[in-house]
Design a protein around this motif. Structure first.
Motif, PDB file in Angstrom:
ATOM      1  N   LEU A  19       0.836  -1.215   0.000  1.00 45.84           N
ATOM      2  CA  LEU A  19       0.000   0.000   0.000  1.00 45.84           C
ATOM      3  C   LEU A  19       0.867   1.259   0.000  1.00 45.84           C
ATOM      4  CD1 LEU A  19      -2.810  -1.087   2.494  1.00 45.84           C
ATOM      5  CD2 LEU A  19      -3.065  -0.678   0.036  1.00 45.84           C
ATOM      6  N   GLU A  20       1.972   1.192   0.727  1.00 47.11           N
ATOM      7  CA  GLU A  20       2.862   2.353   0.778  1.00 47.11           C
ATOM      8  C   GLU A  20       3.421   2.661  -0.615  1.00 47.11           C
ATOM      9  OE1 GLU A  20       5.924   1.948   3.721  1.00 47.11           O
ATOM     10  OE2 GLU A  20       6.692   3.949   3.350  1.00 47.11           O
ATOM     11  N   LEU A  21       3.815   1.600  -1.323  1.00 45.44           N
ATOM     12  CA  LEU A  21       4.347   1.757  -2.680  1.00 45.44           C
ATOM     13  C   LEU A  21       3.280   2.337  -3.612  1.00 45.44           C
ATOM     14  CD1 LEU A  21       6.668   1.093  -4.700  1.00 45.44           C
ATOM     15  CD2 LEU A  21       5.587  -1.135  -5.018  1.00 45.44           C
ATOM     16  N   ARG A  23       0.728   4.186  -2.794  1.00 42.51           N
ATOM     17  CA  ARG A  23       0.528   5.607  -2.458  1.00 42.51           C
ATOM     18  C   ARG A  23       1.645   6.475  -3.024  1.00 42.51           C
ATOM     19  NH1 ARG A  23      -0.614   3.513   2.803  1.00 42.51           N
ATOM     20  NH2 ARG A  23       1.364   4.337   3.567  1.00 42.51           N
ATOM     21  N   ASP A  38      -3.336  19.373  -1.423  1.00 42.49           N
ATOM     22  CA  ASP A  38      -4.578  18.926  -0.813  1.00 42.49           C
ATOM     23  C   ASP A  38      -5.242  17.828  -1.666  1.00 42.49           C
ATOM     24  OD1 ASP A  38      -6.396  19.316   1.297  1.00 42.49           O
ATOM     25  OD2 ASP A  38      -7.778  20.278  -0.115  1.00 42.49           O
ATOM     26  N   SER A  41      -3.268  14.514  -1.669  1.00 41.00           N
ATOM     27  CA  SER A  41      -3.496  13.652  -0.506  1.00 41.00           C
ATOM     28  C   SER A  41      -4.875  12.987  -0.558  1.00 41.00           C
ATOM     29  CB  SER A  41      -3.281  14.411   0.801  1.00 41.00           C
ATOM     30  OG  SER A  41      -4.242  15.408   0.958  1.00 41.00           O
ATOM     31  N   LYS A  42      -5.858  13.655  -1.193  1.00 40.34           N
ATOM     32  CA  LYS A  42      -7.184  13.029  -1.329  1.00 40.34           C
ATOM     33  C   LYS A  42      -7.122  11.833  -2.291  1.00 40.34           C
ATOM     34  CE  LYS A  42     -10.013  17.112  -0.426  1.00 40.34           C
ATOM     35  NZ  LYS A  42     -10.873  18.138  -1.009  1.00 40.34           N
ATOM     36  N   GLU A  44      -4.477  10.073  -3.146  1.00 39.84           N
ATOM     37  CA  GLU A  44      -3.640   9.050  -2.518  1.00 39.84           C
ATOM     38  C   GLU A  44      -4.464   8.187  -1.548  1.00 39.84           C
ATOM     39  OE1 GLU A  44      -0.961  10.950   0.194  1.00 39.84           O
ATOM     40  OE2 GLU A  44       0.507   9.336   0.088  1.00 39.84           O
ATOM     41  N   LEU A  45      -5.261   8.846  -0.710  1.00 40.92           N
ATOM     42  CA  LEU A  45      -6.056   8.126   0.285  1.00 40.92           C
ATOM     43  C   LEU A  45      -7.163   7.311  -0.377  1.00 40.92           C
ATOM     44  CD1 LEU A  45      -6.888   7.407   3.169  1.00 40.92           C
ATOM     45  CD2 LEU A  45      -7.984   9.647   3.373  1.00 40.92           C
ATOM     46  N   ASP A  48      -5.636   4.211  -1.891  1.00 38.30           N
ATOM     47  CA  ASP A  48      -5.257   3.322  -0.784  1.00 38.30           C
ATOM     48  C   ASP A  48      -6.492   2.542  -0.307  1.00 38.30           C
ATOM     49  OD1 ASP A  48      -5.144   2.489   1.996  1.00 38.30           O
ATOM     50  OD2 ASP A  48      -3.319   3.646   2.258  1.00 38.30           O
ATOM     51  N   GLU A  49      -7.618   3.262  -0.125  1.00 34.98           N
ATOM     52  CA  GLU A  49      -8.844   2.612   0.361  1.00 34.98           C
ATOM     53  C   GLU A  49      -9.328   1.556  -0.630  1.00 34.98           C
ATOM     54  OE1 GLU A  49     -10.074   2.971   3.277  1.00 34.98           O
ATOM     55  OE2 GLU A  49      -9.110   4.793   3.981  1.00 34.98           O
ATOM     56  N   LEU A 115     -15.314   7.016   2.291  1.00 30.03           N
ATOM     57  CA  LEU A 115     -14.199   7.961   2.131  1.00 30.03           C
ATOM     58  C   LEU A 115     -13.878   8.200   0.661  1.00 30.03           C
ATOM     59  CD1 LEU A 115     -11.290   7.314   4.669  1.00 30.03           C
ATOM     60  CD2 LEU A 115     -12.644   9.373   4.371  1.00 30.03           C
ATOM     61  N   ALA A 118     -16.260  10.539  -0.772  1.00 29.28           N
ATOM     62  CA  ALA A 118     -16.112  11.899  -0.234  1.00 29.28           C
ATOM     63  C   ALA A 118     -14.876  12.601  -0.797  1.00 29.28           C
ATOM     64  CB  ALA A 118     -16.032  11.839   1.297  1.00 29.28           C
TER      65      ALA A 118
ATOM     66  N   ASP B  24      -1.922   2.554   8.190  1.00 32.58           N
ATOM     67  CA  ASP B  24      -2.800   2.072   7.108  1.00 32.58           C
ATOM     68  C   ASP B  24      -3.192   0.621   7.378  1.00 32.58           C
ATOM     69  OD1 ASP B  24      -0.543   0.600   6.535  1.00 32.58           O
ATOM     70  OD2 ASP B  24      -0.131   1.553   4.604  1.00 32.58           O
ATOM     71  N   TYR B  55       0.279   9.975   8.106  1.00 34.41           N
ATOM     72  CA  TYR B  55      -0.791   9.496   7.213  1.00 34.41           C
ATOM     73  C   TYR B  55      -1.715   8.547   7.973  1.00 34.41           C
ATOM     74  CZ  TYR B  55      -2.953   6.974   3.333  1.00 34.41           C
ATOM     75  OH  TYR B  55      -3.859   6.420   2.468  1.00 34.41           O
ATOM     76  N   ARG B  89      -8.739  16.030   8.943  1.00 33.14           N
ATOM     77  CA  ARG B  89      -9.761  16.012   7.890  1.00 33.14           C
ATOM     78  C   ARG B  89     -10.362  14.609   7.716  1.00 33.14           C
ATOM     79  NH1 ARG B  89      -7.901  17.776   2.158  1.00 33.14           N
ATOM     80  NH2 ARG B  89      -6.836  15.793   2.241  1.00 33.14           N
TER      81      ARG B  89
END
Lengths: 153, 115
Positions: A19-21, A23, A38, A41-42, A44-45, A48-49, A115, A118, B24, B55, B89
């Motif tokens: 997951l780190e790779l 991201r 901003d 990071s959205k 990326e997350l 990841d999800e 997430l 969103a 994570d 993170y 956030r």
């Protein structure tokens, strides 16, 4: 940025250690094509999800199955398609995640899809059980209001 | 890749967990183990300091959801402190401020436990 469409394809083994790779790759591309920190990071997350869901649910932690990531960039958006070949999921029967309900019941997990929706401008699910499941996520460089302003200019 | 760390310190009858790095789906079990060992020792007054956390994904938030009921049933609480705006956030998007005490700093949380 070039007006040509750019496409990146990756096949990554389904272990949480990756997951780190994932991201790092996603955030590097998003940053390179001009998203602000901003939005980077959205994106990326959200990715990841999506990938964590594939590892945990689609492949039921059965390690080293392939996660296919396709990143496409054109002049107005970045799209990321995450594909797995796991057990599939009927998205039409997916309950609408009510965050208040989740919190009230203190249920663990299941918040990843909420997430993703969103954080991204568009999220679309497609599942063909036994074949493949895809999650497509889109982030636009300009938001709706900004698009109108850009057109006027 | 070792990208997450939990360290523990005691302040009176409160335990402070400092979490550092990336939380994570890969590293969440480390935090789970940290919280579980506190519960096994009967420690239910817990402050988690996010100062060095870079993170977090929903797997990390899920850890807190998994323990909070048991901890509150034992007259304890988990108070969360020192989040940077990016981390806050994610908590905010998922409505956590309704359910958890999210505070500016560690000392404030410790004082609230003792008041």
């Amino acid at each position: 940025m070039s007006k040509d469409k750019m496409k990146y394809q990756l096949k990554i083994p389904s272990i949480t250690d990756n997951l780190e790779l994932i991201r790092m790759i996603i955030s590097t591309v998003a940053e390179k094509v001009g998203f602000n920190p901003d939005d980077v990071s959205k994106i990326e997350l959200a990715v990841d999800e999506a990938c964590a869901n594939v590892i945990k649910h689609a492949y039921s932690k059965n390690q080293l199955q392939p996660i296919d990531l396709v990143i496409e960039i054109d002049y107005k958006k970045m799209s990321i398609v995450v594909t797995d070949h796991g057990k599939g999921f009927d998205f039409t029967k997916m309950p609408q995640t009510d965050v208040k309900e989740y919190l009230a019941e203190m249920r663990v997990g299941g918040l990843g899809i909420y997430l993703m929706k969103a954080l991204m401008d568009e999220v679309e699910f497609n599942s063909h059980p036994g074949m493949k499941t895809q999650v497509k996520m889109v982030k636009y460089f300009l938001k709706n209001g900004e698009l109108e302003l850009a057109k006027e200019k | 890749m070792e990208s997450f760390e939990v360290t523990k310190k005691h302040d009176g009858n409160v335990v402070v967990l400092n979490i550092k790095g990336y939380l994570d789906a890969h590293t969440a079990p480390m935090l789970e183990n940290g919280l579980q060992s506190l519960i096994d020792q009967g420690q239910f007054r817990i402050v988690v300091n996010f100062k060095d956390l870079i993170y977090i994904s929903s797997a990390g938030l899920g850890v807190f959801m998994g323990f909070i009921e048991n901890i509150r049933n034992n007259q304890g609480d988990i108070k969360l402190t020192n989040m940077n705006p990016k981390i806050f956030r994610v908590f905010d998007l998922l409505g956590f401020p309704m359910l958890y005490d999210i505070m500016e700093d560690e000392q404030q949380a410790i004082t609230k436990f003792n008041s």
